[in-house]
Design an enzyme around this catalytic site. Structure first.
Site: not given
Ligand code: BES
Ligand code: ZN
Length: 636
Positions: A307, A331, A335, A354, A409, A417
């Site tokens: 985003e 989506h 954002h 999210e 990560d 989400y």
């Protein structure tokens, strides 16, 4: 002191291990990790709310407010080199040091007001990078750092001409979220530090540079491009791409950048972007970022989308020809409100970005494409969530996750989400859509251009919705959603009528009462195919696989999501006719969500591992550093 530490440590360990039961989706009172009360209970081991455990920076003493970049893009050496000027404010008037984040940067020197000043670059941490501490003169309010990046910068991918669609020019793009901005700019790489920025980017003449800032589509291609981002943004939203890029307008405020070969297809596929923007503004308040453009990247882009403000970065793998995968655009657009306007203060609070965005995505899809599409996507999302709840350890099912000592990560999942979205949907159902939309409008306005913690959100909820709707909402329930694993009992259950016909067809086929060719699937949409495939039993016979493939040509499906689901089934059932396609897929796409489950499935058997190694070895040079990092463990 020593004894006390051990006792506290043992208590913390007991509490954490007490919740390692991940067999049930509902939590019980005995399997609780209550982070909200953790400071009292866990002493030393408590999470410090609002502390960014993923940055060395010291914004509590000195805060960077503006960045000016002057960078040259050297494709032959695969480096960015130049200067970063950081303007700062002293929060503590006595502060003498500015601490920045870096990773694999070569620092050539630091000046302030034209004079060389002292700095120290610490040894690198394994995943946080290296702190750069700069001694600040008493009267200074900015520093200039001369530096260059490493060819292996974790946040930059350099593509050779052969790795692009046009094959003639090289390409470069950055991906800063979560903690990779520091690999291409020395800065305070924390989402609680917001800065405006400007940049001069120098490239080979024939290429165009674009950034998460003001872009001029008709700018002269002269190899010198200037940008400004006048709104204060967190570092993870700074982004740059350089390539043989062209632009096509899609509406008054929307357009698409890409290589020429896919420009028209992209503009067609995403032609509803302008309507999405208008509908979202109408429901959730004004769009604060001027234009909203899309940049379509080469297929090695490791995410579906990113985003970056004013210019979302998008994988080409969603250009399906039928708009079936455009919820990704909804989506990234969403954002612009949740994430870019109201931002998570730390990566523990990622669900505020999210979860809200996923909730808004469903709402946008419903506004633009109607109830049936919304319901199907909600069911698929709920299934993705369940898959993670069934496989992740309990601590990783907590929305406000404890990431101390962990690389963000390595912790990517559907929890922030889909669990976040389901929680918000429950609030919506309890208070009614109109009230909830009012609440969201107020929330985006109240925290606009701020970075907030989960705890701030809960406080705000207490002062607003919870106060006004105490008959249907309770703080305890809200804390259960946010601080406990699993999904609370009686959470909303998404349902789709369009999927019940799919269930019937699958059941009849599995029972052997019909052949695949007899399924009345002519009018099925992509979502129904995904639901059909994703809910197959784990084991299918070779005859069944052949029957499906013959009837529906799944091995040659051009839809990348359908192909993904089918290839996963093929690996798990060793269906060899699909393996050429599998190899092509793994060597031509770098989007982690699509390749990681395939590598993981292949790694389960020795024969599979051989195939994975072959594909990975062939593809590695073209993969993004993150895709390499995420998957290399599966081929070792
Ligand atoms: N901001 C994320 C991508 C991200 C998250 C990058 C965390 C690094 C760390 C982006 O908005 C996103 O969620 N992308 C998803 C889109 C999907 C959920 C529609 C993706 O890439 O799959
Ligand atoms: Zn997102």
């Amino acid at each position: 002191m020593f004894i006390k530490y051990i006792v506290v440590g043992a208590l913390a360990f007991a509490m954490l291990s007490g919740c390692s039961d991940n067999s049930s989706s509902n939590t019980t009172a005995s399997a609780k990790v209550d982070q909200s009360k953790s400071s009292a209970d866990l002493g030393k081991n408590a999470i410090q709310v609002g502390k960014d455990y993923h940055s060395f920076a010291n914004p509590e003493s000195i805060k960077v407010t503006h960045l000016s970049l002057d960078l040259t893009v050297d494709f032959s050496k695969k480096v960015l080199l130049g200067t970063a000027q950081l303007d700062f404010q002293r929060v503590d008037p006595k502060a003498t040091q500015l601490i920045l984040d870096t990773r694999d940067l070569t620092i050539e020197g630091v000046t302030s007001m034209g004079k060389v000043i002292n700095y120290d670059l610490a040894n690198a941490d394994s995943f946080l990078g290296a702190a750069l501490t700069i001694e600040i003169p008493a009267d200074a309010n900015s520093v200039v750092i001369s530096y260059q990046t490493s060819p292996n910068a974790s946040g930059v991918q350099w593509l050779t001409p052969e790795q692009t669609a046009g094959k003639k020019h090289p390409f470069l793009f950055t991906q800063a979220q979560a903690i990779h901005a520091r690999s291409f700019i020395p800065l305070q790489d924390s989402p609680q530090v917001r800065m405006t920025y400007e940049a001069i980017i120098r490239t080979p003449k024939e290429l165009l540079a674009v950034m998460s800032a003001s872009n001029e589509p008709d700018t002269e291609r002269d190899g010198v491009y200037e940008f400004s981002m006048p709104q204060a943004i967190p570092s993870y939203l700074i982004a740059l791409a350089v390539g043989d890029l062209h632009f096509k307008s899609m509406g008054e405020r929307t357009g698409v950048y890409s290589e020429k070969g896919i420009l028209n297809a992209a503009a067609e596929e995403f032609s509803d972007t302008e309507s999405m923007l208008i509908a979202t503004e109408k429901a959730f308040g004004p769009y604060s970022w001027d234009r909203y453009d899309l940049l379509i990247l080469p297929p090695s882009f490791p995410f579906g989308g990113m985003e970056n403000p004013r210019l979302s970065f998008i994988t080409p793998t969603v250009i399906a020809g039928d708009k079936s995968l455009v919820s990704l655009i909804a989506h990234e657009l969403a954002h612009s409100w949740s994430g870019n306007t109201v931002t998570n203060a730390t990566w523990r609070d990622l669900w505020l970005n999210e979860g809200f965005t996923t909730y808004l995505t469903y709402r946008i899809m419903q506004m633009i494409y109607g109830d049936e599409r919304f319901e199907m996507e909600a069911v698929l999302g709920r299934q993705d969530l369940q898959a993670d709840i069934d496989s992740l350890p309990a601590n990783d099912q907590i929305m406000a996750i404890d990431l101390r000592g962990r690389d963000p990560d390595a912790v990517f999942s559907n929890i922030p989400y889909e669990k976040g979205a389901l929680f918000l949907r429950e609030l919506e159902h309890k208070v009614g859509r109109e009230n909830f939309d009012q609440f969201l409008l107020g929330y985006f306005e109240k925290f606009a251009f701020k970075s907030i913690t989960t705890d701030q959100f809960v406080n705000y909820l207490e002062q607003t919705l919870l106060k006004d709707h105490s008959a249907v909402l309770s703080k305890q329930r809200i804390e259960q959603w946010i601080f406990q694993p699993g999904v609370p009992a009686d959470a909303p259950i998404p349902e789709s009528y369009a999927f019940s016909v799919v269930d019937e067809a699958r059941d009849a086929w599995l029972a052997g009462s019909i052949q695949a060719g007899e399924i009345d699937s002519e009018k099925w949409v992509v979502h129904q195919w995904l639901y059909f495939l994703n809910n197959m039993p784990e084991k299918l016979s070779q005859e069944q696989l052949v029957d499906l493939d013959k009837a529906f040509s799944l091995t040659s499906s051009k839809n990348n999501e359908i192909a993904h689901s089918w290839l996963l089934i093929s690996v798990n059932n060793w269906y060899q006719p699909a393996f050429t396609r599998l190899h092509d897929y793994l060597t031509s796409i770098g989007r982690n969500k699509l390749v990681k489950p395939l590598y993981k499935a292949l790694s389960q058997t020795p024969e599979g591992k051989v195939m994975a190694q072959k594909a990975f070895t062939e593809a590695k040079a073209g993969y993004h550093p993150l895709t390499v990092k995420t998957n290399e463990g599966f081929v070792q």
